[in-house]
Design an enzyme around this catalytic site. Structure first.
Site, PDB file in Angstrom:
ATOM      1  N   PHE A  96       0.813  -1.217   0.000  1.00  0.00           N
ATOM      2  CA  PHE A  96       0.000   0.000   0.000  1.00  0.00           C
ATOM      3  C   PHE A  96       0.848   1.269   0.000  1.00  0.00           C
ATOM      4  O   PHE A  96       0.354   2.341  -0.326  1.00  0.00           O
ATOM      5  CB  PHE A  96      -0.950  -0.003   1.203  1.00  0.00           C
ATOM      6  CG  PHE A  96      -0.317   0.450   2.494  1.00  0.00           C
ATOM      7  CD1 PHE A  96      -0.298   1.797   2.830  1.00  0.00           C
ATOM      8  CD2 PHE A  96       0.273  -0.450   3.357  1.00  0.00           C
ATOM      9  CE1 PHE A  96       0.302   2.226   4.012  1.00  0.00           C
ATOM     10  CE2 PHE A  96       0.868  -0.031   4.536  1.00  0.00           C
ATOM     11  CZ  PHE A  96       0.887   1.315   4.857  1.00  0.00           C
ATOM     12  N   LYS A  97       2.114   1.138   0.346  1.00  0.00           N
ATOM     13  CA  LYS A  97       2.972   2.331   0.417  1.00  0.00           C
ATOM     14  C   LYS A  97       3.111   3.024  -0.941  1.00  0.00           C
ATOM     15  O   LYS A  97       3.431   4.211  -0.998  1.00  0.00           O
ATOM     16  CB  LYS A  97       4.331   1.964   0.998  1.00  0.00           C
ATOM     17  CG  LYS A  97       4.205   1.565   2.465  1.00  0.00           C
ATOM     18  CD  LYS A  97       5.519   1.287   3.128  1.00  0.00           C
ATOM     19  CE  LYS A  97       5.373   1.081   4.624  1.00  0.00           C
ATOM     20  NZ  LYS A  97       4.754  -0.237   4.975  1.00  0.00           N
ATOM     21  N   ASP A  98       2.838   2.308  -2.029  1.00  0.00           N
ATOM     22  CA  ASP A  98       2.874   2.935  -3.351  1.00  0.00           C
ATOM     23  C   ASP A  98       1.858   4.075  -3.480  1.00  0.00           C
ATOM     24  O   ASP A  98       2.095   5.023  -4.219  1.00  0.00           O
ATOM     25  CB  ASP A  98       2.577   1.898  -4.445  1.00  0.00           C
ATOM     26  CG  ASP A  98       3.731   0.920  -4.652  1.00  0.00           C
ATOM     27  OD1 ASP A  98       4.900   1.323  -4.491  1.00  0.00           O
ATOM     28  OD2 ASP A  98       3.462  -0.250  -4.982  1.00  0.00           O
ATOM     29  N   LEU A 106       3.801   6.958  -1.881  1.00  0.00           N
ATOM     30  CA  LEU A 106       5.146   7.288  -2.342  1.00  0.00           C
ATOM     31  C   LEU A 106       5.215   7.579  -3.836  1.00  0.00           C
ATOM     32  O   LEU A 106       6.060   8.350  -4.277  1.00  0.00           O
ATOM     33  CB  LEU A 106       6.126   6.200  -1.914  1.00  0.00           C
ATOM     34  CG  LEU A 106       6.406   6.305  -0.398  1.00  0.00           C
ATOM     35  CD1 LEU A 106       7.025   5.040   0.150  1.00  0.00           C
ATOM     36  CD2 LEU A 106       7.288   7.508  -0.074  1.00  0.00           C
TER      37      LEU A 106
END
Ligand SMILES: *Cc1c(COP(=O)(O)O)cnc(C)c1O
Length: 466
Positions: free
Chosen positions: A111-113, A116
């Protein structure tokens, strides 16, 4: 929009400065001075918008004139256009009124995409305007590093140095970092552990004199406000897909640093009907111990099958504590100073007000693998270990079966094949097509000693000094 520090002793700043710095000068975290609030009517009018159009509606008030509307729309189209699913964050049903929100369709499968991919573009936009440069320095035990590198690979004004512990990250995770090509990307394998890496990053932020005043460091961990902001959007997106805002939703969120779930709390405060938020932790359960017994106390770190949630302190929790204390920065400062010395509690009525919205659960490795197996047997659907913790906690804590329960699917199971293997299911998760040749790609990284001057010297010699 102005941003203030949770410790109340730093001047307020605008979006660009929040984006370009990490902590506030008083050691606090930045939060918006006030939140935008959307009426039910307005939220209802967003039904049917694409993910990036919805992202514009939700985030523009936070960014306001730092990025003009047309440029911001274009940036969001590009950001969410790289995801490998047309819906960007698709919902998968796993039981009656129970769902997984798949947040792992981005380039690095976590989910960090969501944050970021946007952060890299925002940084480059603002730096181009200001004709400035930053060095991103970060330590990673896995997901953050690869998402940050993917997010910054096309940035003209950013050099990124990611430290990972040499021979101590999984092959998939290492390759996701070291096979990305770009002359602004630098992977440093440090002969030490994750804590050593993190300590050197912290020390460098504390004293940036090694950069000679020619550039500055920027943070990509979840203390950066822009990351939280981007995560608010998918709560709205999921709710609108299931009949919101005309019915409320419950969310279960696998969490370590309280970043992802804090975004859900903000979505609710911005007007989205959310009746329950479940904090799902692994055995590193400082948040669960607080929510169940009003005791905030650090314990030693445990290594689990869900390594992205292996934390001792939960940095973003400070942002919630700030609200629970009526936004009194002095009280937060005192509380956290005490918390670094031993266990602390907050006044009972404050804790009870948090409990009206939040429930929590801590899930050990055995229950994690059992849940992977259970869901696979029921639905032929594979969960990654972090998401499995969310599903287990959702089922243990659910208050009202008539309210849709949505667990955030934080990573693709192919990122954590060991947990899947341990669960005993007869299926091995395959990497999606855009990463299928990951193990054939050429790697690039530099092995360095666990030595701060050596690391800093490397950075000074390798950032594009143009
Ligand atoms: C980072 C991460 C988490 C924890 O996120 P928080 O921001 O700490 O809540 C959970 N699952 C995965 C797969 C992650 O990469």
């Amino acid at each position: 929009m102005r941003y203030i520090s949770t410790r109340g002793q730093a001047p307020s700043v605008g979006f660009e400065d929040v984006l370009l710095t990490g902590l506030a000068p008083d050691g606090g975290l930045y939060v918006p001075e006030s939140l935008p609030h959307f009426s039910l009517e307005e939220i209802r009018s967003w039904r049917g918008l694409s993910y990036s159009e919805l992202a514009f509606k939700v985030m523009h008030p936070f960014v306001d004139d730092a990025v003009p509307a047309d440029d911001f729309r274009a940036m969001l189209n590009e950001t969410y256009g790289v995801f490998a699913h047309k819906a960007v964050a698709p919902l998968v049903q796993i039981d009656t009124n129970e769902w997984v929100l798949e947040l792992f369709r981005g380039p690095t499968l976590a989910f960090k995409d969501f944050a970021l991919q946007l952060l890299g573009r925002l940084l480059d936009y603002v730096l181009e305007k200001r004709q400035q440069h930053v060095v991103i320095m970060g330590a990673t035990s896995g997901d953050t590093g690869s998402a940050a590198i993917e997010g910054c690979r096309r940035c003209k004004h950013v050099d990124i140095f990611i430290l990972h512990p040499y021979q101590r990250v999984s092959d998939v995770q290492r390759r996701q970092m070291t096979t990305v090509k770009g002359d602004n990307i630098h992977n440093l394998a440090v002969r030490g552990n994750f804590d050593d890496c993190q300590r050197m990053v912290k020390a460098s932020f504390g004293d940036q004199s090694f950069l000679g005043g020619k550039t500055q460091l920027a943070a990509v961990n979840s203390i950066n406000w822009a990351r939280i902001m981007a995560q608010i959007v998918y709560y709205f997106h999921a709710s609108l897909s299931l009949g919101g805002p005309d019915r409320s939703m419950a969310f279960s969120v696998p969490t370590g640093n309280f970043g992802d779930i804090f975004a859900g709390y903000l979505a609710r405060n911005m007007g989205l009907p959310i009746s329950q938020l479940v904090i799902a932790t692994n055995r590193n359960d400082i948040l669960h111990r607080f929510m169940s017994g009003n005791r905030y106390e650090q314990q030693t770190l445990e290594h689990t099958l869900s390594p992205s949630m292996d934390i001792m302190v939960s940095s973003n929790f400070e942002r919630l504590l700030f609200d629970l204390h009526g936004r009194d920065g002095r009280a937060v400062k005192e509380l956290l100073e005490n918390a670094s010395k031993g266990p602390v509690s907050i006044e009972d009525y404050r804790w009870k007000s948090a409990r009206r919205l939040f429930d929590s659960d801590a899930v050990d490795d055995q229950s994690t693998t059992e849940t992977i197996r259970e869901i696979f047997e029921q639905n032929a659907y594979l969960l990654d270990p972090h998401t499995a913790i969310g599903v287990r906690a959702a089922r243990n804590c659910r208050r009202d079966p008539s309210v849709p329960m949505i667990t955030l699917g934080t990573a693709h199971p192919a990122k954590f094949p060991d947990a899947v293997l341990e669960s005993g299911v007869k299926a091995s998760p395959e990497l999606p097509i855009h990463l299928a040749d990951l193990f054939e790609r050429e790697e690039q990284y530099t092995v360095l000693d666990n030595d701060l001057p050596a690391i800093q010297d490397f950075i000074v010699k390798h950032w594009k000094n143009t």
